[in-house]
Design a protein around this motif. Sequence first.
Motif, mmCIF file in Angstrom:
data_model
loop_
_atom_site.group_PDB
_atom_site.id
_atom_site.type_symbol
_atom_site.label_atom_id
_atom_site.label_comp_id
_atom_site.label_asym_id
_atom_site.label_seq_id
_atom_site.Cartn_x
_atom_site.Cartn_y
_atom_site.Cartn_z
ATOM 1 N N GLY A 1 5.422 3.932 1.899
ATOM 2 C CA GLY A 1 4.841 2.602 1.726
ATOM 3 C C GLY A 1 5.674 1.747 0.791
ATOM 4 O O GLY A 1 6.876 1.940 0.630
ATOM 5 N N ASN A 2 5.013 0.825 0.147
ATOM 6 C CA ASN A 2 5.670 -0.118 -0.746
ATOM 7 C C ASN A 2 5.922 0.551 -2.101
ATOM 8 O O ASN A 2 5.137 0.443 -3.031
ATOM 9 C CB ASN A 2 4.804 -1.370 -0.924
ATOM 10 C CG ASN A 2 5.470 -2.405 -1.807
ATOM 11 O OD1 ASN A 2 6.629 -2.280 -2.210
ATOM 12 N ND2 ASN A 2 4.726 -3.453 -2.131
ATOM 13 N N GLN B 1 0.837 -1.181 0.000
ATOM 14 C CA GLN B 1 0.000 0.000 0.000
ATOM 15 C C GLN B 1 0.884 1.248 0.000
ATOM 16 O O GLN B 1 1.977 1.241 0.559
ATOM 17 C CB GLN B 1 -0.924 0.026 1.227
ATOM 18 C CG GLN B 1 -1.971 1.118 1.209
ATOM 19 C CD GLN B 1 -3.028 0.897 0.141
ATOM 20 O OE1 GLN B 1 -2.947 -0.008 -0.689
ATOM 21 N NE2 GLN B 1 -4.022 1.758 0.145
ATOM 22 N N ASN C 1 0.280 1.407 -10.171
ATOM 23 C CA ASN C 1 -0.972 2.024 -9.765
ATOM 24 C C ASN C 1 -0.792 3.530 -9.583
ATOM 25 O O ASN C 1 0.329 4.013 -9.455
ATOM 26 C CB ASN C 1 -1.469 1.412 -8.444
ATOM 27 C CG ASN C 1 -1.927 -0.013 -8.609
ATOM 28 O OD1 ASN C 1 -2.923 -0.281 -9.249
ATOM 29 N ND2 ASN C 1 -1.180 -0.936 -8.021
ATOM 30 N N TYR D 1 -1.975 6.915 -7.225
ATOM 31 C CA TYR D 1 -2.418 7.210 -5.870
ATOM 32 C C TYR D 1 -2.659 8.702 -5.691
ATOM 33 O O TYR D 1 -2.011 9.529 -6.331
ATOM 34 C CB TYR D 1 -1.367 6.736 -4.839
ATOM 35 C CG TYR D 1 -1.152 5.255 -4.842
ATOM 36 C CD1 TYR D 1 -0.148 4.686 -5.614
ATOM 37 C CD2 TYR D 1 -1.952 4.404 -4.066
ATOM 38 C CE1 TYR D 1 0.057 3.314 -5.626
ATOM 39 C CE2 TYR D 1 -1.752 3.040 -4.072
ATOM 40 C CZ TYR D 1 -0.757 2.497 -4.855
ATOM 41 O OH TYR D 1 -0.559 1.135 -4.869
ATOM 42 N N SER E 1 5.391 -1.048 -7.291
ATOM 43 C CA SER E 1 5.621 -1.570 -5.942
ATOM 44 C C SER E 1 6.223 -2.960 -6.029
ATOM 45 O O SER E 1 5.965 -3.706 -6.977
ATOM 46 C CB SER E 1 4.305 -1.617 -5.174
ATOM 47 O OG SER E 1 3.748 -0.317 -5.036
ATOM 48 N N GLN F 1 0.881 5.560 0.555
ATOM 49 C CA GLN F 1 0.162 6.712 1.102
ATOM 50 C C GLN F 1 0.842 7.997 0.654
ATOM 51 O O GLN F 1 2.070 8.070 0.603
ATOM 52 C CB GLN F 1 0.131 6.679 2.627
ATOM 53 C CG GLN F 1 -0.577 5.483 3.246
ATOM 54 C CD GLN F 1 0.313 4.258 3.305
ATOM 55 O OE1 GLN F 1 1.513 4.367 3.531
ATOM 56 N NE2 GLN F 1 -0.265 3.089 3.084
#
Length: 122
Positions: free
Chosen positions: A26-27, A1, A109, A111, A102, A3
């Motif tokens: 995060g990752n 995840q 992805n 974010y 990630s 952030q």
Amino acid sequence: QVQLVESGGGLVQPGGSLTLSCIASGNIFHISTMGWYRQAPGKQRELVAQITGTDGPRYSDPVKGRFIIFGDTAKNTMNLQMNNLKPEDTAVYYCYAEKVFSIGVGAPNDYWGQGTQVTVSS
């Protein structure tokens, strides 16, 4: 995840300055692009500025010459220095990270942060 956490918003008078900051955690193996969007009441979200690891910064016409985006996608940090602020800059500003790779995750992805309010008013 992953952030994204923004900071630095607030109330400022016309002609004033503010600097927004965004830290991604995060990752994260690699971030292709980081940038800022904003959304004013009753309007669609619009791109403000973005920066990639290979290309130079890009700005929307309304902020060109007044805002400066700087940071380091390799360090997962990004800032937006906003100068000569105008009432029409009032909006919620969102940090975003595009094509985030990630470890252990195949496809990249995108974010978004939670947003930070910027109000320009006398």
